[in-house]
Write a protein that holds these residues in place. Structure first.
Motif, PDB file in Angstrom:
ATOM      1  N   PHE A  34       0.815  -1.213   0.000  1.00 22.54           N
ATOM      2  CA  PHE A  34       0.000   0.000   0.000  1.00 22.54           C
ATOM      3  C   PHE A  34       0.849   1.263   0.000  1.00 22.54           C
ATOM      4  CE2 PHE A  34      -2.121   3.504   2.191  1.00 22.54           C
ATOM      5  CZ  PHE A  34      -3.152   3.731   1.296  1.00 22.54           C
ATOM      6  N   GLN A  67     -10.120  -0.116  -0.917  1.00 14.64           N
ATOM      7  CA  GLN A  67     -10.942  -1.166  -0.313  1.00 14.64           C
ATOM      8  C   GLN A  67     -12.257  -1.329  -1.068  1.00 14.64           C
ATOM      9  OE1 GLN A  67      -9.595  -3.232   1.827  1.00 14.64           O
ATOM     10  NE2 GLN A  67      -7.813  -1.910   1.629  1.00 14.64           N
ATOM     11  N   VAL A  70     -11.467  -3.422  -4.009  1.00 14.80           N
ATOM     12  CA  VAL A  70     -11.299  -4.818  -3.579  1.00 14.80           C
ATOM     13  C   VAL A  70     -12.667  -5.471  -3.411  1.00 14.80           C
ATOM     14  CG1 VAL A  70     -10.523  -6.306  -1.690  1.00 14.80           C
ATOM     15  CG2 VAL A  70      -9.045  -4.468  -2.503  1.00 14.80           C
ATOM     16  N   LYS A  77      -6.400  -8.546  -3.143  1.00 19.18           N
ATOM     17  CA  LYS A  77      -5.640  -8.174  -1.947  1.00 19.18           C
ATOM     18  C   LYS A  77      -5.013  -9.427  -1.366  1.00 19.18           C
ATOM     19  CE  LYS A  77      -6.150  -6.164   2.615  1.00 19.18           C
ATOM     20  NZ  LYS A  77      -7.059  -5.588   3.600  1.00 19.18           N
ATOM     21  N   ARG A  80      -1.152  -7.171   2.802  1.00 24.33           N
ATOM     22  CA  ARG A  80      -1.199  -5.710   2.645  1.00 24.33           C
ATOM     23  C   ARG A  80      -0.744  -5.284   1.259  1.00 24.33           C
ATOM     24  NH1 ARG A  80       1.226  -3.472   8.344  1.00 24.33           N
ATOM     25  NH2 ARG A  80      -0.337  -4.450   9.666  1.00 24.33           N
ATOM     26  N   TYR A  82      -1.524  -5.270  -3.070  1.00 22.49           N
ATOM     27  CA  TYR A  82      -2.662  -5.163  -3.982  1.00 22.49           C
ATOM     28  C   TYR A  82      -2.215  -5.346  -5.423  1.00 22.49           C
ATOM     29  CZ  TYR A  82      -4.709  -3.135   0.167  1.00 22.49           C
ATOM     30  OH  TYR A  82      -5.164  -2.936   1.450  1.00 22.49           O
TER      31      TYR A  82
END
Length: 102
Positions: A34, A67, A70, A77, A80, A82
């Motif tokens: 992230f 999020q 996701v 994901k 942590r 992506y």
């Protein structure tokens, strides 16, 4: 007695944070942590002079938007990290605007 319906005009402004998330995630072929993802998004927004509200507020907004992607199944994901999946372009403002025209 029937009531008259009011027609409302709503103009959606482009979501720059989501658009930049889509750009960065669609270019990458490997999982991104992230912090690395946010740094790329932040740098791109800074170049476009689209940063407002400070870095920490932007970090929170970016995390929330990520999020959301996701949960919509457009981003995978893993811990942590992506990774953008096929069809992530549908989340961009440009794609949404083209869909409304049709």
């Amino acid at each position: 007695m029937a009531t008259a319906r009011k027609k409302r005009f709503s103009r959606r402004v482009p979501d720059h944070v989501t658009d930049e998330l889509v750009v960065v995630l669609s270019e990458e072929t490997e999982f991104l942590h992230f912090n690395d993802l946010f740094q790329k998004v932040y740098d791109n927004l800074k170049k476009k002079n689209a940063v407002s509200g400070g870095e920490e507020m932007l970090r929170l907004r970016a995390y929330e938007k990520l999020q959301n992607l996701v949960s919509r199944g457009m981003v995978e994901k893993e811990g942590r990290q992506y990774l953008g999946l096929d069809g992530i372009e549908r989340a961009s403002s440009k794609w949404q605007a083209e869909g409304e025209k049709a």
